[in-house]
Scaffold this motif. Structure first.
Motif, mmCIF file in Angstrom:
data_model
loop_
_atom_site.group_PDB
_atom_site.id
_atom_site.type_symbol
_atom_site.label_atom_id
_atom_site.label_comp_id
_atom_site.label_asym_id
_atom_site.label_seq_id
_atom_site.Cartn_x
_atom_site.Cartn_y
_atom_site.Cartn_z
ATOM 1 N N ALA A 153 0.784 -1.236 0.034
ATOM 2 C CA ALA A 153 -0.066 -0.302 0.026
ATOM 3 C C ALA A 153 0.942 1.472 -0.136
ATOM 4 O O ALA A 153 0.365 2.409 -0.554
ATOM 5 C CB ALA A 153 -1.024 -0.135 1.286
ATOM 6 N N LYS A 154 1.861 1.170 0.573
ATOM 7 C CA LYS A 154 2.920 2.302 0.609
ATOM 8 C C LYS A 154 4.128 1.910 0.060
ATOM 9 O O LYS A 154 5.171 1.243 0.528
ATOM 10 C CB LYS A 154 3.163 2.908 2.144
ATOM 11 C CG LYS A 154 1.859 3.058 2.861
ATOM 12 C CD LYS A 154 1.947 3.132 4.160
ATOM 13 C CE LYS A 154 0.647 3.655 4.919
ATOM 14 N NZ LYS A 154 0.977 3.859 6.569
ATOM 15 N N PRO A 155 4.453 2.462 -1.045
ATOM 16 C CA PRO A 155 5.627 2.066 -1.857
ATOM 17 C C PRO A 155 6.961 2.381 -1.264
ATOM 18 O O PRO A 155 7.829 1.499 -1.489
ATOM 19 C CB PRO A 155 5.543 2.660 -3.441
ATOM 20 C CG PRO A 155 4.041 2.981 -3.375
ATOM 21 C CD PRO A 155 3.790 3.209 -1.766
ATOM 22 N N ASP A 156 7.080 3.321 -0.261
ATOM 23 C CA ASP A 156 8.298 3.707 0.266
ATOM 24 C C ASP A 156 8.188 3.222 1.643
ATOM 25 O O ASP A 156 9.343 3.472 2.534
ATOM 26 C CB ASP A 156 8.432 5.291 0.270
ATOM 27 C CG ASP A 156 7.594 5.964 0.855
ATOM 28 O OD1 ASP A 156 6.501 5.391 1.007
ATOM 29 O OD2 ASP A 156 7.885 7.231 0.942
ATOM 30 N N ALA A 157 7.546 2.421 2.113
ATOM 31 C CA ALA A 157 7.546 2.068 3.591
ATOM 32 C C ALA A 157 8.532 1.083 3.930
ATOM 33 O O ALA A 157 9.046 0.337 3.265
ATOM 34 C CB ALA A 157 5.893 1.446 3.887
ATOM 35 N N GLN A 158 8.633 1.146 5.245
ATOM 36 C CA GLN A 158 9.554 0.324 5.974
ATOM 37 C C GLN A 158 9.067 -0.593 6.986
ATOM 38 O O GLN A 158 8.189 0.021 7.660
ATOM 39 C CB GLN A 158 10.745 0.905 6.341
ATOM 40 C CG GLN A 158 11.818 1.732 5.185
ATOM 41 C CD GLN A 158 12.784 2.449 5.685
ATOM 42 O OE1 GLN A 158 12.691 3.416 6.481
ATOM 43 N NE2 GLN A 158 14.145 1.976 5.736
ATOM 44 N N ALA A 159 9.417 -1.752 7.377
ATOM 45 C CA ALA A 159 8.945 -2.542 8.377
ATOM 46 C C ALA A 159 10.184 -2.928 9.323
ATOM 47 O O ALA A 159 11.333 -3.238 8.726
ATOM 48 C CB ALA A 159 8.378 -3.738 7.858
ATOM 49 N N LEU A 160 9.919 -2.976 10.482
ATOM 50 C CA LEU A 160 10.908 -3.509 11.353
ATOM 51 C C LEU A 160 10.425 -4.791 12.088
ATOM 52 O O LEU A 160 9.232 -4.800 12.888
ATOM 53 C CB LEU A 160 11.206 -2.478 12.647
ATOM 54 C CG LEU A 160 12.074 -2.695 13.829
ATOM 55 C CD1 LEU A 160 13.452 -3.076 13.124
ATOM 56 C CD2 LEU A 160 12.241 -1.532 14.728
ATOM 57 N N VAL A 161 11.140 -5.728 12.424
ATOM 58 C CA VAL A 161 10.939 -7.322 12.693
ATOM 59 C C VAL A 161 12.019 -7.414 13.729
ATOM 60 O O VAL A 161 13.164 -7.487 13.489
ATOM 61 C CB VAL A 161 10.687 -8.052 11.714
ATOM 62 C CG1 VAL A 161 10.209 -9.685 12.592
ATOM 63 C CG2 VAL A 161 9.664 -7.757 10.559
ATOM 64 N N LEU A 162 11.452 -7.485 15.144
ATOM 65 C CA LEU A 162 12.302 -7.912 16.124
ATOM 66 C C LEU A 162 12.514 -9.352 16.651
ATOM 67 O O LEU A 162 11.096 -9.671 16.696
ATOM 68 C CB LEU A 162 12.358 -6.991 17.507
ATOM 69 C CG LEU A 162 12.623 -5.361 17.106
ATOM 70 C CD1 LEU A 162 12.089 -4.801 18.542
ATOM 71 C CD2 LEU A 162 13.715 -5.243 16.685
ATOM 72 N N VAL A 163 13.404 -9.998 16.921
ATOM 73 C CA VAL A 163 13.533 -11.300 17.444
ATOM 74 C C VAL A 163 14.300 -11.316 18.571
ATOM 75 O O VAL A 163 15.325 -10.493 18.563
ATOM 76 C CB VAL A 163 13.821 -12.347 16.525
ATOM 77 C CG1 VAL A 163 12.845 -12.594 15.086
ATOM 78 C CG2 VAL A 163 15.370 -12.125 15.779
#
Length: 748
Positions: free
Chosen positions: A251-261
């Motif tokens: 939905a957001k072409p420049d979006a970023q995601a952060l995934v923590l483990v």
């Protein structure tokens, strides 16, 4: 032209900014990295304010030495996050902001090399076919170079030179033959964001109704929303993460995601899953951030996130402070895990900072766990988090394992023999799995061969000369090792006190269980995974690959094997020595034990095989084990929260812990008593309860004596105000080597 001054944050214990004259030709910008003189050396700092004047006398002001122009300034949002962490955890802004950057960025002499254009070599399909046969038979260095190219998506020029002294000339020869291609990437350039497919590929697994509802809730979140994804082990929480991220990134072409483990050893399987799902993204669009990376690699990955090149950042707790200018969603997997709490330096909770960061940016945050922390469960009860439930396993024929308790006292009364702590029923169950070609897992959260080495003639027990702790016997290395300071010695041939040669190990660790299983279950291929067997880089991933490939019959390990791993062939889990946590002085011990047992139980029966969990215990009537047998996290959580409420313990009160370290215990206790007396000067302290100063459980480590002082309040605001006013008073006290203040401590 009027002078410009900048206020710079430095990694220094004083909670202040330092003024410097801005002499650079470019305009001063908040968030810029600079090198400044500090004392007799130059250090890297972060510009936090730009001013037209300074209160510091002109003769004391010094000039900014150099500016890191290749690295764009960090955003105002990131600085606000660092400021919040500094204020809440009672540290200076520089003590938060600078350690959050990669080590390579904190060395100004490396800036020019760090941001130089990046040369990447890729193996072509022709090279993959022709290269193995083209190498001379004894060219081991060339073979390593070819193998590195074949195994990685690309090979950096610097990494190639480390493998072979003439690597670049060789690679140019291979380029001429059409076996290798060269790409030159401008590190400072941000490529156009790769768009994701609008619809998921048809090969994706079918979601259960509960998974679909969870994905829909996360996808449709408007602004900040905190979701507690409570899913039983094997319920497909990772699939929910993947679908939610795919929807938001599309939905957001420049979006970023952060995934923590929580742990480094979980990152390879998560990275593989994310790369497989988001294959449309460039290889550099998914990066990892954790302390196990080489300095250069960590800096490159951080920079990819900082410039927006990386769309998905996967990392351990340190990644929560990564610079992500277009962050659109945060996921915290296994949110209950104590590993999210930093225990040195800035003692922050990555989970709590992730929630604050999501609220600050107005984006959703997903906290996933089969056994949520009681703090998160209570927040959901209060309506602050939205609870999403996955009550059954995602695989159609997979069910939760049956839990059975083995009463060790009853086994002893009946005269049933055990072998080195392994009961007869557990050994029989492992033999049955071996005959059926299935795998077993034995969980013992104690590494080494035995926790003690003792003499039964005089009572001597091997202790560490530097710590008030016993040393652990490591039989394969023929060593006694202290797990607190690292001191090591050879195993004595006789008792140093009385000369008795019959000194013997007491208790059991994973090494001893591994040895016992070799004879107790003949023919079984036994593998041990713990901190000792996975010291070398990449060794944990290799060992887990052996398990997944079916090359192991019985896996023995510590908490490293208890969570996050999808073992398809494991149908039996055996739990040893769990009772010790039932009577701990730590009020969180039962919560941690229940989480560990639920997590390790969930490794069984994940692919349709009937799963069974055998727990050896001397207290089979304990309420915790009964809740475990029912897989009843909800009942356990509600009962434990009721106990915490009655006892006025977190999450119903807020705590802080002052620790002191001195050359003697008396000095440490005296400092804490003075610190407690200083609280009388602080008005907000009227709403704070102060406990007596006491020694730590392990009083001495590396010849340093340690003690602690606990304070708590039903008001977070009152506690924070007290701590803020207390800090200057503590700095004026003398008599100890060092002291530290921890907010929301987990280990008391």
């Amino acid at each position: 032209m009027s002078e410009v001054f900048v206020r710079v944050a430095l990694d220094h214990p004083l909670p202040t900014l330092f003024d410097y004259r801005w002499g650079a030709s470019d305009a001063a910008v908040v968030g810029t990295l600079v090198s400044v003189p500090f004392g007799k050396r130059h250090v890297v700092g972060l510009v936090c304010e730009v001013a037209a004047h300074s209160e510091v006398p002109a003769e004391r002001l010094r000039d900014v030495h150099s500016v890191c122009t290749a690295c764009p300034p960090v955003s105002a949002h990131w600085l606000a996050l660092a400021s919040f962490a500094a204020d809440y955890y009672q540290r200076g802004l520089g003590e938060v902001a600078l350690p959050a950057l990669p080590q390579a960025l904190r060395d100004a002499s490396r800036w020019s090399r760090l941001f130089a254009p990046e040369e990447r070599y890729r193996l072509t399909s022709e090279g993959r076919a022709a290269l193995p046969d083209a190498l001379p038979a004894r060219a081991t260095a060339l073979a390593k170079l070819a193998q590195a190219l074949a195994q990685a998506d690309f090979l950096l020029a610097a990494d190639a030179r480390a493998l072979h002294p003439k690597a670049l000339a060789t690679l140019d020869t291979w380029r001429a033959a059409g076996w290798v291609t060269l790409e030159v990437i401008d590190a400072a350039a941000v490529p156009a964001a790769a768009s994701l497919p609008d619809a998921p590929a048809p090969a994706l697994p079918t979601l259960t109704d509960e998974q679909a509802s969870a994905v829909e809730a996360i996808r449709d979140a408007d602004g900040f929303a905190a979701f507690l994804l409570h899913g039983v082990t094997g319920s497909g929480k990772t699939e929910v993460y993947l679908r939610a991220l795919a929807a938001i990134l599309a939905a957001k072409p420049d979006a970023q995601a952060l995934v923590l483990v929580p742990e480094i050893n979980l990152t390879p399987q998560f990275e593989a899953a994310f790369r497989a799902r988001f294959a449309a993204l460039d290889v550099s669009a998914i990066v990892t951030l954790h302390s196990g990376l080489a300095e250069g690699e960590r800096a490159r990955n951080w920079f990819a996130a900082h410039t927006g090149r990386a769309r998905i950042v996967l990392g351990t707790r340190l990644a929560v402070l990564a610079s992500l200018p277009q962050l659109a969603i945060i996921v915290v997997d296994e949110e209950h895990d104590p590993a999210y709490k930093q225990q040195e330096g800035l003692r922050y909770s990555a989970r709590d900072l992730a929630i604050y960061r999501a609220k600050q940016l107005g984006v959703p945050v997903v906290l996933g766990s089969a056994t949520p922390s009681l703090e998160s469960w209570w927040q959901a009860d209060q309506g602050r988090y939205k609870r999403l439930t996955l009550s059954r396993r995602a695989v159609a024929d997979a069910v939760l394992p049956t839990v059975r308790l083995i009463d060790l006292e009853d086994e002893r009364r009946r005269g049933r023999a055990s072998i080195e702590g392994l009961s007869g029923p557990l050994i029989a169950a492992m033999k049955a799995r071996l005959e059926r070609g299935e795998q077993s897992l034995v969980f013992l959260n104690r590494r080494g061969y035995a926790p003690q080495l003792a003499c039964d003639a005089c009572g001597w027990v091997a202790g560490c000369p530097r710590c008030s702790a016993y040393v652990v016997l490591h039989k394969p290395e023929r060593a006694l090792r202290c797990h607190h300071c690292g001191w090591e010695s050879r195993i004595p041939r006789s008792c140093p006190e009385c000369g008795n040669v019959d000194i013997a190990p007491l208790g059991r660790g994973t090494q001893r269980v591994e040895e016992t299983l070799g004879s107790a279950v003949p023919g079984a291929r036994v593998l041990r995974i713990d901190a000792d067997s996975t010291r070398r880089k990449g060794s944990a991933q290799a060992l887990f690959s052996d398990v997944h490939a079916g090359e192991v019959d019985i896996l023995v390990g510590t908490q490293m094997i208890a969570k996050g791993h999808d073992f398809q062939r494991v149908s039996l889990v055996g739990v040893l020595n769990a009772d010790t946590a039932l009577f701990s002085h730590d009020f969180r011990a039962s919560e941690r034990l229940f989480a560990q047992l639920m997590q390790v139980s969930g490794r069984a029966g994940r692919a349709g095989l009937p799963g069974e969990v055998l727990v050896q215990t001397r207290y089979p009537r304990h309420a915790l084990y009964h809740a475990l047998g029912r897989h009843d996290y909800v009942g356990f959580a509600n009962a434990t929260l009721a106990e915490r409420r009655d006892a006025h313990l977190p999450p119903f009160v807020y705590q802080a812990l002052l620790r002191a370290e001195g050359r003697t215990l008396e000095a440490a206790l005296a400092f804490l008593q003075q610190a407690a007396a200083e609280l009388a000067q602080i008005p907000a302290a009227e709403r704070v309860t102060v406990y007596d100063a006491v020694p730590l459980t392990i009083v001495k480590v590396m010849h340093v004596h340690r003690a602690q002082l606990l304070i708590e309040s039903a008001s977070r605001a009152a506690l924070q105000a007290t701590l803020r006013a207390w800090q200057p008073l503590l700095r004026s006290l003398k008599g100890v080597l060092r002291w530290s203040l921890e907010v929301d401590p987990l280990d008391i």
